[in-house]
Design a protein around this motif. Structure first.
Motif, mmCIF file in Angstrom:
data_model
loop_
_atom_site.group_PDB
_atom_site.id
_atom_site.type_symbol
_atom_site.label_atom_id
_atom_site.label_comp_id
_atom_site.label_asym_id
_atom_site.label_seq_id
_atom_site.Cartn_x
_atom_site.Cartn_y
_atom_site.Cartn_z
ATOM 1 N N MET A 1 0.810 -1.193 0.000
ATOM 2 C CA MET A 1 0.000 0.000 0.000
ATOM 3 C C MET A 1 0.856 1.260 0.000
ATOM 4 O O MET A 1 0.479 2.227 -0.630
ATOM 5 C CB MET A 1 -0.903 0.022 1.230
ATOM 6 N N GLN A 2 1.957 1.243 0.710
ATOM 7 C CA GLN A 2 2.790 2.438 0.805
ATOM 8 C C GLN A 2 3.383 2.798 -0.561
ATOM 9 O O GLN A 2 3.539 3.975 -0.862
ATOM 10 C CB GLN A 2 3.923 2.214 1.811
ATOM 11 N N GLY A 3 3.693 1.824 -1.388
ATOM 12 C CA GLY A 3 4.262 2.081 -2.712
ATOM 13 C C GLY A 3 3.274 2.782 -3.631
ATOM 14 O O GLY A 3 3.640 3.682 -4.385
ATOM 15 N N ILE A 4 2.011 2.383 -3.567
ATOM 16 C CA ILE A 4 0.974 2.998 -4.401
ATOM 17 C C ILE A 4 0.721 4.432 -3.944
ATOM 18 O O ILE A 4 0.553 5.328 -4.772
ATOM 19 C CB ILE A 4 -0.319 2.160 -4.356
ATOM 20 N N GLU A 5 0.693 4.657 -2.657
ATOM 21 C CA GLU A 5 0.452 6.001 -2.129
ATOM 22 C C GLU A 5 1.573 6.969 -2.511
ATOM 23 O O GLU A 5 1.329 8.158 -2.702
ATOM 24 C CB GLU A 5 0.303 5.952 -0.606
ATOM 25 N N LEU A 7 3.154 6.893 -5.320
ATOM 26 C CA LEU A 7 3.045 7.151 -6.756
ATOM 27 C C LEU A 7 1.963 8.181 -7.086
ATOM 28 O O LEU A 7 2.024 8.817 -8.137
ATOM 29 C CB LEU A 7 2.738 5.857 -7.509
ATOM 30 N N ILE A 8 1.002 8.360 -6.204
ATOM 31 C CA ILE A 8 -0.113 9.285 -6.470
ATOM 32 C C ILE A 8 0.375 10.713 -6.706
ATOM 33 O O ILE A 8 -0.037 11.332 -7.687
ATOM 34 C CB ILE A 8 -1.166 9.194 -5.344
ATOM 35 N N PRO A 9 1.269 11.287 -5.890
ATOM 36 C CA PRO A 9 1.749 12.650 -6.182
ATOM 37 C C PRO A 9 2.492 12.742 -7.522
ATOM 38 O O PRO A 9 2.354 13.715 -8.243
ATOM 39 C CB PRO A 9 2.689 12.975 -5.027
ATOM 40 N N LEU A 10 3.241 11.720 -7.856
ATOM 41 C CA LEU A 10 3.967 11.695 -9.125
ATOM 42 C C LEU A 10 2.996 11.684 -10.303
ATOM 43 O O LEU A 10 3.196 12.401 -11.287
ATOM 44 C CB LEU A 10 4.887 10.473 -9.166
#
Length: 94
Positions: A1-5, A7-10
Motif C-alpha cells: 500500500m505504501q508504494g501505491i500512495e 506514486l499518487i503525487p507523481l
C-alpha cells in the motif's frame, strides 16, 4: 500500500504538466502546420527571422516557398520558418 500512495503525487504532477505544458504546445504545433499548409500566392507573411514579404510562388512538391521581400528581390524560404500570415488572400472563384 505504501508504494501505491507514493506514486499518487507523481501521477498528479504528470497530469498537471500534461494539461498546462504538453497539450497546449501540441495544439499550437497543429495550428502552425495547418497555417503553413494553407499558404498561397499573394499572402503577406512574417518569417521567424522577422523578414516581412509576400508569397510569390508555392511549390507543393518541396518544403520551400518563394517570398518577395522587396520589389524584384525574391528569396526561397523553408515553409516551417513562417511565423505568421498577416494578410490572407481570398481563393480564386471558379
Amino acid at each position: 500500500m505504501q508504494g501505491i500512495e507514493s506514486l499518487i503525487p507523481l501521477i498528479l504532477i504528470f497530469a498537471i504538466m500534461w494539461f498546462f505544458l504538453i497539450r497546449p504546445q501540441q495544439k499550437k504545433l497543429k495550428e502552425h502546420q495547418k497555417m503553413v499548409a494553407a499558404l498561397r500566392r499573394g499572402d503577406q507573411v512574417i518569417t521567424q527571422g522577422g523578414v516581412i514579404g509576400k508569397v510569390v510562388k508555392v511549390r507543393d512538391d518541396s518544403n520551400e516557398i518563394e517570398v518577395e521581400i522587396a520589389q524584384g528581390v525574391n528569396v526561397r524560404v523553408v515553409r516551417s520558418t513562417i511565423a505568421t500570415v498577416t494578410t490572407k488572400t481570398e481563393p480564386a472563384k471558379a
